[in-house]
Enzyme design. Structure first.
Site, PDB file in Angstrom:
ATOM      1  N   ASP A  52       0.845  -1.196   0.000  1.00 53.15           N
ATOM      2  CA  ASP A  52       0.000   0.000   0.000  1.00 53.15           C
ATOM      3  C   ASP A  52       0.884   1.252   0.000  1.00 53.15           C
ATOM      4  OD1 ASP A  52      -2.515   1.140  -0.065  1.00 53.15           O
ATOM      5  OD2 ASP A  52      -2.802   1.103   2.110  1.00 53.15           O
ATOM      6  N   HIS A  89      -4.299   2.973  -7.143  1.00 59.38           N
ATOM      7  CA  HIS A  89      -5.486   2.618  -6.364  1.00 59.38           C
ATOM      8  C   HIS A  89      -6.716   2.418  -7.246  1.00 59.38           C
ATOM      9  CE1 HIS A  89      -3.400   3.163  -2.550  1.00 59.38           C
ATOM     10  NE2 HIS A  89      -4.456   2.618  -1.963  1.00 59.38           N
ATOM     11  N   HIS A 102      -6.337  -1.007  -8.399  1.00 51.42           N
ATOM     12  CA  HIS A 102      -6.719  -1.868  -7.268  1.00 51.42           C
ATOM     13  C   HIS A 102      -8.229  -2.031  -7.200  1.00 51.42           C
ATOM     14  CE1 HIS A 102      -8.634  -2.044  -3.322  1.00 51.42           C
ATOM     15  NE2 HIS A 102      -7.752  -2.995  -3.065  1.00 51.42           N
ATOM     16  N   HIS A 133      -5.508  -5.820   0.447  1.00 50.25           N
ATOM     17  CA  HIS A 133      -5.521  -4.509  -0.214  1.00 50.25           C
ATOM     18  C   HIS A 133      -4.138  -4.136  -0.764  1.00 50.25           C
ATOM     19  CE1 HIS A 133      -6.534  -0.226  -0.734  1.00 50.25           C
ATOM     20  NE2 HIS A 133      -5.414   0.045  -0.119  1.00 50.25           N
TER      21      HIS A 133
HETATM   22 ZN   LIG Z   1      -4.487   1.969   0.010  1.00 53.08          ZN
END
Ligand SMILES: [Zn+2]
Length: 370
Positions: free
Chosen positions: A177, A260, A263, A277
């Protein structure tokens, strides 16, 4: 370049960030700043142990505490249950201890009770603890909505002995992340794009995003190896700060972009549901770098890092056994949705370009793995 312009700059962060060994043992000192009535919401895994510890810690003091066990999902119903439980105490401060869902529920409970909140993560797996946001789910575990909060947590308190005892894969996922933070910050800066803090990113958050990346490169592998040996070394301390504070402020105050957004698109592939995540964000970062045609040197540094710490660099490592252009397009179309953050890339992006970047990143991952 964008700093020559006159966009509104905005910064958001917790009022205090405190990180150290056995820091939870200082809880009473921290809560007394806000008052004497303390409502604890504790993850099921830690509940029995910490209820006992806090009862001992506050025994004989003039503070009144109430410990409740988190119900397992951050839903509207759970938040109502918690505010209902806290009503009689009328807390001066709410303390959340656990993973992201416990913490998001504690933030929302404090918000509706109108009191400060102390956030105590038990893992360093994402940049969520510092942010002014709770993610709400439906009762059957689907994404419901974002609850935007008017302020970041009053304290984010990291007990590094607790984090060091958590599964290593979670801390590595936090590095995934954090890996996106600098590249998304730089892209947003170049695009003069919007951030969650309510403006464009200023100089400070961009520098913290850079520091986040440099810390991963310097200490990531060292920290992973140490954690596997059960050792809480300075490198581990640095990575906990990078994953939580640097990445948290970095993303909230300097912006999200392609990584993101990709993602979020990956969550549409059922094969990826078992992945964390940060693992999906790491691959999204790789795809963003391919999309922006980053230098070979930059790509090799990021690929090498991911391979060393065990972050996925191919779709296969994310659980997608059969890679097709159709699947890449499903992800790419979602990533390019107008309400996602692809618009923070400093050039126009189409779903076709994103699908090619995903397939290109996957191929590059195979090239360096094989
Ligand atoms: Zn994140």
């Amino acid at each position: 370049m964008s700093m020559l312009q006159h966009s509104t700059r905005a910064w958001g962060s917790p009022s205090r960030y405190i990180q150290g060994r056995y820091e939870l043992e200082n809880m009473k000192t921290h809560t007394e700043v806000y008052g004497r009535r303390v409502f604890f919401l504790i993850d099921v895994f830690f509940f029995a142990d910490y209820k006992k510890r806090f009862e001992a810690l506050y025994a004989g003091s003039d503070s009144q505490i109430q410990c409740e066990q988190f119900g397992g999902q951050c839903t509207e119903e759970e938040i109502l249950r918690c505010t209902g439980l806290a009503k009689a105490l009328n807390p001066d401060v709410v303390v959340g201890i656990g993973g992201g869902k416990t913490l998001d529920t504690a933030k929302a409970t404090a918000y509706f009770m109108g009191c400060p909140v102390v956030i105590c993560p038990t893992i360093a797996s994402s940049d969520a603890p510092c942010r002014a946001l709770s993610v709400l789910y439906t009762d059957d575990g689907q994404f419901d909505r974002y609850l935007f909060l008017p302020a970041n947590p009053n304290i984010v308190l990291m007990d590094t002995t607790v984090i060091a005892a958590s599964p290593v894969r979670l801390t590595v996922s936090g590095m995934g992340d954090a890996l996106a933070t600098y590249f998304e910050a730089q892209a947003t800066h170049d695009a003069d794009g919007a951030t969650c803090a309510g403006g464009t990113g200023g100089l400070a958050a961009l520098q913290l995003a850079r520091l986040c990346y440099d810390t991963l490169m310097e200490d990531g592998v060292k920290a992973k190896v140490a954690l596997e040996a059960g050792a809480l070394t300075p490198a581990v301390e640095h990575i906990i700060e990078a994953n939580t504070l640097l990445s948290g402020i970095g993303f909230e105050s300097s912006g999200l972009a392609a990584a993101h957004a990709i993602h979020n698109g990956l969550t549409l592939l059922p094969e990826c549901h078992g992945m964390y995540h940060g693992e999906k964000v790491a691959f999204g970062t790789l795809a963003q770098l391919v999309l922006a045609n980053a230098s070979t040197e930059q790509l090799e540094e990021v690929l090498g890092f991911c391979i060393e710490v065990g972050l996925p660099v191919t779709l296969g490592e994310l659980g997608v056994d059969e890679v097709t252009r159709e699947k890449a397009m499903i992800v790419a179309k979602a990533a390019c949705a107008p309400d996602d953050t692809m618009g923070n890339m400093p050039f126009d992006v189409t779903p076709e370009m994103v699908a090619d970047a995903i397939l290109g990143a996957d191929a590059l991952g195979h090239y360096y793995l094989d």
